[in-house]
Design an enzyme around this catalytic site. Structure first.
Site, short mmCIF file in Angstrom:
data_model
loop_
_atom_site.label_atom_id
_atom_site.label_comp_id
_atom_site.label_asym_id
_atom_site.label_seq_id
_atom_site.Cartn_x
_atom_site.Cartn_y
_atom_site.Cartn_z
N GLY A 64 0.82 -1.22 0.00
CA GLY A 64 0.00 0.00 0.00
C GLY A 64 0.85 1.26 0.00
N ASN A 85 0.17 -14.70 4.74
CA ASN A 85 -0.55 -13.42 4.71
C ASN A 85 -2.05 -13.62 4.62
OD1 ASN A 85 0.63 -10.54 4.30
ND2 ASN A 85 2.15 -11.98 3.55
N TYR A 145 -2.49 -18.48 -5.16
CA TYR A 145 -3.19 -17.25 -4.75
C TYR A 145 -4.70 -17.50 -4.68
CZ TYR A 145 -5.70 -12.90 -5.57
OH TYR A 145 -6.61 -11.88 -5.52
#
Ligand code: UDP
Length: 337
Positions: free
Chosen positions: A36, A91, A140
């Site tokens: 970010g 994560n 993913y």
């Protein structure tokens, strides 16, 4: 409404946060700034922290008394998920487990989760409804599907209202060109085509021209971030502590890689040199949403349904910010994936 926005400094999370502010909501971004950008959110709305830090999350939730959580924070590079699945599982799965644990402790009963059309993966049925079979074809996508199930199981056992939002391809930039896409490294089609158009890169690699599609290149449904954001705002208002919902967010319009390039050439007025390249591992041939449910249940209407409109905003951002947010030392490396 007080909303904790994990990953709120990222491309989609920050677009949603800015939209929420405009709607009169009170969002706070919680972001570790690994992907970010500090400049993507107002300073007084950013808390820097990691979702794996459960005690920190509990303390923040207790202090700010959030009504709901929007969960965007995640590792998102498909190629990296193949070479470094540990990072993605940690994560995305361990991170969400930590977040759900904190929400239970703090008594937060409503959440939205950023899932993905990639969970439909190799499903050949087009367009994809929420009932389409989920056949993820990358680590993913598998982490996102696993998190969908984690949230469902927590809701069943402990009580939690949730809406799962399966995004198609997030694209575009704020209409005034003030905020937009800035990944490092960049892997996404539209910003890369625009870099070539701007002369920052010599050519664009087209990953595969032998797919079973009209022109042989992959088809995607590019949805503008502001339209993603409006869907989040509608969804959070409709989510109660007993909601168990799932919506696709896409326009329903599929565009091939070649069509996206043509749109970029038209918008920029420049020619984009191409290099036909091999397929990229993990890419599904076509992913197009059936957005009927989102439209009929929540009254969603995209403001940027056409690819050229999406590209126009992205081009405005690129021209105003050729170096993106310019907050990373090594800019403009392009990832192979
Ligand atoms: N793509 C391409 N060249 C690039 C980047 C992307 O041909 O330099 C293709 C990619 O193979 C896919 C489509 O563009 O078919 C969209 O890719 P992107 O990474 O933007 O989004 P994804 O669908 O992977 O989430």
């Amino acid at each position: 409404m007080k909303i904790l926005v994990t990953g709120g400094a990222g491309f989609v999370g920050s677009a949603c946060l800015r939209y929420l502010v405009r709607q009169g909501a009170d969002p706070i971004a919680y972001d570790n700034l690994s992907l970010g950008h500090r400049a993507a959110v107002p300073a007084d709305r950013l808390v820097v922290g990691d979702i794996q830090d459960t005690p920190r999350l509990v303390a923040l939730m207790r202090e700010r008394r959030f009504d709901a959580v929007m969960h965007f924070a995640a590792a998102t590079y498909v190629g990296e998920s193949v070479t470094n699945p540990d990072h993605h599982y940690r994560n995305n799965i361990a991170g969400t487990l930590s977040l759900l644990t904190a929400m239970r402790e703090a008594g937060i009963e409503r959440m939205l989760f950023s899932s993905t059309c990639a969970t439909y993966g190799l499903n050949p049925k087009m367009p994809m409804s929420e009932e389409s079979e989920q056949v993820p074809c990358s680590p993913y996508a598998r982490t996102k599907l696993a998190v969908e199930w984690m949230i469902r199981d927590f809701a069943e056992a402990y009580g939690l209202g949730f809406t799962l939002l399966r995004y198609f391809n997030a694209a575009g930039a704020d209409a005034d060109g003030s905020h937009g896409e800035d990944h490092e490294p960049e892997t996404h089609l539209i910003p890369l085509v625009l870099r070539v158009a701007a002369g920052d890169m010599k050519s664009l690699a087209v990953f595969g021209t032998d797919y079973p599609t009209t022109d042989g290149t992959c088809i995607r449904d590019y949805v503008h971030t502001e339209d993603l954001a409006s869907a989040h705002w509608l969804a959070i208002q409709a989510t109660t502590p007993t909601t168990r919902e799932v919506f696709n967010i896409g326009t329903g319009n599929g565009n091939s890689v070649m069509e996206v390039i043509t749109a970029c050439e038209k918008v920029t007025g420049r020619k984009v040199p191409l290099v036909i390249s091999p397929r990229r591992p993990g890419d599904a041939p076509a992913l197009v949403a059936d957005p009927k449910k989102l439209k009929s249940r929540l009254g969603w209407k995209p403001r940027f349904p056409e690819i050229e409109q999406v590209v126009e905003t992205a081009w405005r951002w690129h021209q105003a910010h050729p170096q993106g947010y310019a907050d990373r030392p090594a800019k403009r490396t392009v990832a192979a994936r």
